[in-house]
Design a protein around this motif. Sequence first.
Motif, mmCIF file in Angstrom:
data_model
loop_
_atom_site.group_PDB
_atom_site.id
_atom_site.type_symbol
_atom_site.label_atom_id
_atom_site.label_comp_id
_atom_site.label_asym_id
_atom_site.label_seq_id
_atom_site.Cartn_x
_atom_site.Cartn_y
_atom_site.Cartn_z
ATOM 1 N N ASP A 33 -50.295 0.556 14.698
ATOM 2 C CA ASP A 33 -49.629 -0.631 14.178
ATOM 3 C C ASP A 33 -49.751 -1.777 15.174
ATOM 4 N N TRP A 142 -36.205 -1.505 11.518
ATOM 5 C CA TRP A 142 -37.048 -1.566 10.320
ATOM 6 C C TRP A 142 -37.643 -2.955 10.096
ATOM 7 N N LYS A 145 -40.249 -3.830 12.912
ATOM 8 C CA LYS A 145 -41.499 -3.078 12.814
ATOM 9 C C LYS A 145 -42.349 -3.564 11.645
ATOM 10 N N MET A 146 -41.725 -3.784 10.495
ATOM 11 C CA MET A 146 -42.487 -4.234 9.334
ATOM 12 C C MET A 146 -43.067 -5.632 9.553
ATOM 13 N N GLY A 149 -46.625 -6.426 11.120
ATOM 14 C CA GLY A 149 -47.841 -6.411 10.316
ATOM 15 C C GLY A 149 -48.449 -7.784 10.101
ATOM 16 N N GLY A 159 -45.718 -0.781 3.623
ATOM 17 C CA GLY A 159 -45.043 0.237 4.403
ATOM 18 C C GLY A 159 -45.023 1.562 3.654
ATOM 19 N N TYR A 160 -44.483 2.580 4.305
ATOM 20 C CA TYR A 160 -44.398 3.906 3.706
ATOM 21 C C TYR A 160 -42.936 4.220 3.414
ATOM 22 N N ASN A 201 -40.671 -0.329 0.082
ATOM 23 C CA ASN A 201 -40.933 -0.800 1.444
ATOM 24 C C ASN A 201 -42.160 -1.702 1.405
ATOM 25 N N VAL A 242 -48.215 -0.897 8.003
ATOM 26 C CA VAL A 242 -47.382 -0.467 9.131
ATOM 27 C C VAL A 242 -46.833 0.908 8.771
ATOM 28 N N ILE A 243 -47.114 1.901 9.608
ATOM 29 C CA ILE A 243 -46.729 3.275 9.264
ATOM 30 C C ILE A 243 -45.797 3.924 10.291
ATOM 31 N N ALA A 247 -40.459 2.056 10.880
ATOM 32 C CA ALA A 247 -40.743 1.038 9.867
ATOM 33 C C ALA A 247 -40.615 1.590 8.452
ATOM 34 N N GLN A 248 -40.225 2.831 8.317
ATOM 35 C CA GLN A 248 -40.169 3.452 6.994
ATOM 36 C C GLN A 248 -38.774 3.339 6.378
#
Length: 281
Positions: A33, A142, A145-146, A149, A159-160, A201, A242-243, A247-248
């Motif tokens: 990421d 969260w 992190k997202m 991207g 996202g996942y 997400n 982003v994984i 971030a999930q």
Amino acid sequence: MVTLILLGALALCVLVQLYFVFFRFLPLTKHQDPESDVQRPVSVIVAAHDELENLVELLPALLDQDYPEFEVLLVNDRSEDDTEFYTYELERQFPNFRVVTIKKTPDYLNPKKYALALGIRAAKYEHMLFTDADCRPCSKNWIQKMQSGYQTGAEVVLGYAPYAHLKGFLNQLIRYETLLTGIQYLSQASRGRAYMGVGRNLSYTKACFFKNKGFASHIKLMGGDDDLFVRDAANNSKVSIVIDKEAQTISVPKRRFGSGLSRKEDTYRLVGNIKQQTEEE
């Protein structure tokens, strides 16, 4: 002869599977990421219809995110439960929490897409992050992190969003299907061939939404606010993934009847207290 044909078909299937595993899916395990020190203001948007029980858990988790500047925008979509009373109290406590209320959806529009479109128009910030009422962020980071991207110049970030691990074959089947779907769309997106995402997400910019005419191409369809929009946007917008675990978001399936009933009683007890406080004031 028939046996040879069946063995040949089986061998071909195995080769096809191995091709996808080693050349399409395996590279995803090496994905890193992007890192970013830029912390853009973010509008977190949730559309909810009669989701009080979930909102009591989700909204505090969103408002507790470790991020310098963000808002949580709830689109209360024709709810007939006590969502209004609960969110009224949150609006008083949190200046970065807002509610858009929908009383009626036009007959020719899909309710969820209409709700999301109103939320997007009302969003304060250019960068938007979406999840569903029955999801929970896996960490307080969260949002951060997202948003990393976007460091690559993307306008859409995928996202996942796995499902929670519970006992039972059905839960295992659901989690397997979700994992397989995630591997497929994230792998393709990492190769510059994005074709879908999941609204549990998902992040994109306002400019991207309006440039791609929002949900216009599938406004009457039941679904598509996530996968079909990403498909359309990928034609002329850069997409990143982003994984990271933080971030999930995780979707919470229904629990057994007894525990669900107990949680519902607690929810309505909480809202009852809020109602009483509101009337006294």
